[in-house]
Design a protein around this motif. Sequence first.
Motif, PDB file in Angstrom:
ATOM      1  N   GLN A  91      18.846  -4.865 -66.894  1.00 57.39           N
ATOM      2  CA  GLN A  91      18.714  -6.210 -67.658  1.00 57.39           C
ATOM      3  C   GLN A  91      19.954  -6.576 -67.710  1.00 57.39           C
ATOM      4  O   GLN A  91      21.234  -6.274 -67.764  1.00 57.39           O
ATOM      5  N   ILE A  92      19.963  -7.907 -68.134  1.00 65.06           N
ATOM      6  CA  ILE A  92      21.020  -8.979 -68.176  1.00 65.06           C
ATOM      7  C   ILE A  92      21.520  -8.851 -69.603  1.00 65.06           C
ATOM      8  O   ILE A  92      20.591  -8.963 -70.731  1.00 65.06           O
ATOM      9  N   LEU A  93      23.017  -8.587 -69.902  1.00 68.46           N
ATOM     10  CA  LEU A  93      23.429  -8.554 -70.964  1.00 68.46           C
ATOM     11  C   LEU A  93      23.736  -9.767 -71.798  1.00 68.46           C
ATOM     12  O   LEU A  93      24.306 -10.737 -71.394  1.00 68.46           O
ATOM     13  N   PRO A  94      23.162  -9.900 -73.039  1.00 66.78           N
ATOM     14  CA  PRO A  94      23.347 -11.449 -73.755  1.00 66.78           C
ATOM     15  C   PRO A  94      24.419 -11.303 -74.355  1.00 66.78           C
ATOM     16  O   PRO A  94      25.387 -10.377 -74.512  1.00 66.78           O
ATOM     17  N   LYS A  95      25.005 -12.440 -74.758  1.00 68.61           N
ATOM     18  CA  LYS A  95      26.476 -12.761 -75.369  1.00 68.61           C
ATOM     19  C   LYS A  95      26.865 -11.947 -76.263  1.00 68.61           C
ATOM     20  O   LYS A  95      27.857 -11.513 -76.378  1.00 68.61           O
ATOM     21  N   GLY A 118      22.312 -10.339 -57.883  1.00 67.83           N
ATOM     22  CA  GLY A 118      20.554  -9.670 -58.166  1.00 67.83           C
ATOM     23  C   GLY A 118      20.368  -8.216 -57.814  1.00 67.83           C
ATOM     24  O   GLY A 118      21.276  -7.574 -57.707  1.00 67.83           O
ATOM     25  N   ALA A 119      19.009  -8.119 -57.781  1.00 69.30           N
ATOM     26  CA  ALA A 119      18.420  -6.722 -58.027  1.00 69.30           C
ATOM     27  C   ALA A 119      18.518  -5.890 -56.721  1.00 69.30           C
ATOM     28  O   ALA A 119      18.508  -4.611 -56.850  1.00 69.30           O
ATOM     29  N   SER A 120      18.522  -6.264 -55.643  1.00 72.18           N
ATOM     30  CA  SER A 120      18.363  -5.325 -54.351  1.00 72.18           C
ATOM     31  C   SER A 120      19.208  -5.589 -53.324  1.00 72.18           C
ATOM     32  O   SER A 120      18.862  -5.748 -52.103  1.00 72.18           O
ATOM     33  N   PRO A 121      20.392  -5.705 -53.688  1.00 74.94           N
ATOM     34  CA  PRO A 121      21.593  -6.104 -52.419  1.00 74.94           C
ATOM     35  C   PRO A 121      21.501  -4.845 -51.309  1.00 74.94           C
ATOM     36  O   PRO A 121      21.854  -5.480 -50.234  1.00 74.94           O
ATOM     37  N   MET A 140      31.660  -8.958 -66.309  1.00 75.82           N
ATOM     38  CA  MET A 140      30.261  -9.663 -66.778  1.00 75.82           C
ATOM     39  C   MET A 140      30.464 -10.914 -67.621  1.00 75.82           C
ATOM     40  O   MET A 140      31.271 -10.816 -68.533  1.00 75.82           O
ATOM     41  N   ASP A 141      29.555 -11.904 -67.262  1.00 80.01           N
ATOM     42  CA  ASP A 141      29.345 -13.212 -68.118  1.00 80.01           C
ATOM     43  C   ASP A 141      27.692 -13.158 -68.286  1.00 80.01           C
ATOM     44  O   ASP A 141      26.968 -12.184 -67.899  1.00 80.01           O
ATOM     45  N   GLU A 142      27.623 -14.390 -68.727  1.00 77.11           N
ATOM     46  CA  GLU A 142      26.020 -14.552 -69.206  1.00 77.11           C
ATOM     47  C   GLU A 142      25.069 -14.883 -67.908  1.00 77.11           C
ATOM     48  O   GLU A 142      24.193 -14.897 -67.867  1.00 77.11           O
ATOM     49  N   GLY A 143      25.820 -14.924 -66.627  1.00 74.40           N
ATOM     50  CA  GLY A 143      24.942 -15.305 -65.345  1.00 74.40           C
ATOM     51  C   GLY A 143      24.681 -14.136 -64.784  1.00 74.40           C
ATOM     52  O   GLY A 143      24.840 -12.891 -65.207  1.00 74.40           O
ATOM     53  N   MET A 144      24.022 -14.264 -63.616  1.00 79.41           N
ATOM     54  CA  MET A 144      23.653 -12.775 -62.919  1.00 79.41           C
ATOM     55  C   MET A 144      24.635 -12.726 -61.922  1.00 79.41           C
ATOM     56  O   MET A 144      24.654 -13.406 -60.727  1.00 79.41           O
ATOM     57  N   ASP A 145      25.508 -11.612 -62.000  1.00 81.68           N
ATOM     58  CA  ASP A 145      26.482 -11.293 -61.225  1.00 81.68           C
ATOM     59  C   ASP A 145      27.569 -12.319 -60.807  1.00 81.68           C
ATOM     60  O   ASP A 145      27.962 -12.377 -59.809  1.00 81.68           O
ATOM     61  N   THR A 146      27.832 -12.995 -61.998  1.00 82.78           N
ATOM     62  CA  THR A 146      28.685 -14.385 -61.383  1.00 82.78           C
ATOM     63  C   THR A 146      30.195 -14.117 -61.946  1.00 82.78           C
ATOM     64  O   THR A 146      31.219 -15.142 -61.671  1.00 82.78           O
ATOM     65  N   GLY A 147      30.648 -12.994 -62.968  1.00 85.06           N
ATOM     66  CA  GLY A 147      31.923 -13.094 -63.468  1.00 85.06           C
ATOM     67  C   GLY A 147      32.980 -12.874 -62.530  1.00 85.06           C
ATOM     68  O   GLY A 147      32.822 -12.441 -61.295  1.00 85.06           O
ATOM     69  N   ASP A 148      34.197 -12.590 -62.853  1.00 81.13           N
ATOM     70  CA  ASP A 148      35.366 -12.619 -62.328  1.00 81.13           C
ATOM     71  C   ASP A 148      35.763 -11.162 -61.865  1.00 81.13           C
ATOM     72  O   ASP A 148      35.461 -10.189 -62.415  1.00 81.13           O
ATOM     73  N   ILE A 149      36.101 -11.253 -60.337  1.00 79.59           N
ATOM     74  CA  ILE A 149      35.944  -9.911 -59.846  1.00 79.59           C
ATOM     75  C   ILE A 149      37.451  -9.153 -60.156  1.00 79.59           C
ATOM     76  O   ILE A 149      38.595  -9.802 -60.057  1.00 79.59           O
TER      77      ILE A 149
END
Length: 197
Positions: A91-95, A118-121, A140-149
């Motif tokens: 599940q994506i974590l909300p703010k 996403g779900a099946s890398p 993590m941010d609010e996007g799908m796997d878009t946060g800083d590494i």
Amino acid sequence: MLKIIFMGTPEFALHALESIKNSGHKLLAVVTQPDKPKGRGHRLTPPPVKVWAEKNKLPVLQPEKIRGNNKFIDKIKPLNPDLIITAAYGQILPKEILNIPHLGCINIHASLLPEYRGASPIQQVLIDGKDRTGISIFYMDEGMDTGDIIIQKELKIYPDENAGQLHDRLSELGGIMISYVLKMFEKGKPEGIPQNN
């Protein structure tokens, strides 16, 4: 000692859980998906992460959904975690949840982001015939796997490797890397590097 909440569901998450447990930090609780009907008899089956948590006598939370679930948020807020770590939670974590731990929420993802969000890398990298993949641990941010590494490590894919074998090697690598990342957090909040979108 960091206070950690872990969120994950399938077998992929178990190496990471084991590493966190052995890191000397405090696992406050484990959050996983609800039990699902399985097999011909549709017997309710707990996810691997729940089985592990119960064996290790850790509190388990299994909310149906976390977005807009104030009851769930009211349960984890008072635990006052320093860090939330997720691995294949589902599940994506909300703010409202992302803002709870003062050190942030980090995810262990089985690809070299920004590739294969996403779900099946694991399946997708094999379908695409790539010869390498890896693990990314990122904020993590609010996007799908878009946060800083925070950190990435490459893994060579063997020519005849199947998804199950690659899954197991990536899971193991995730466990090794989260130990290393926790040592980074002991010295303060590590810098993240923005993904190249």
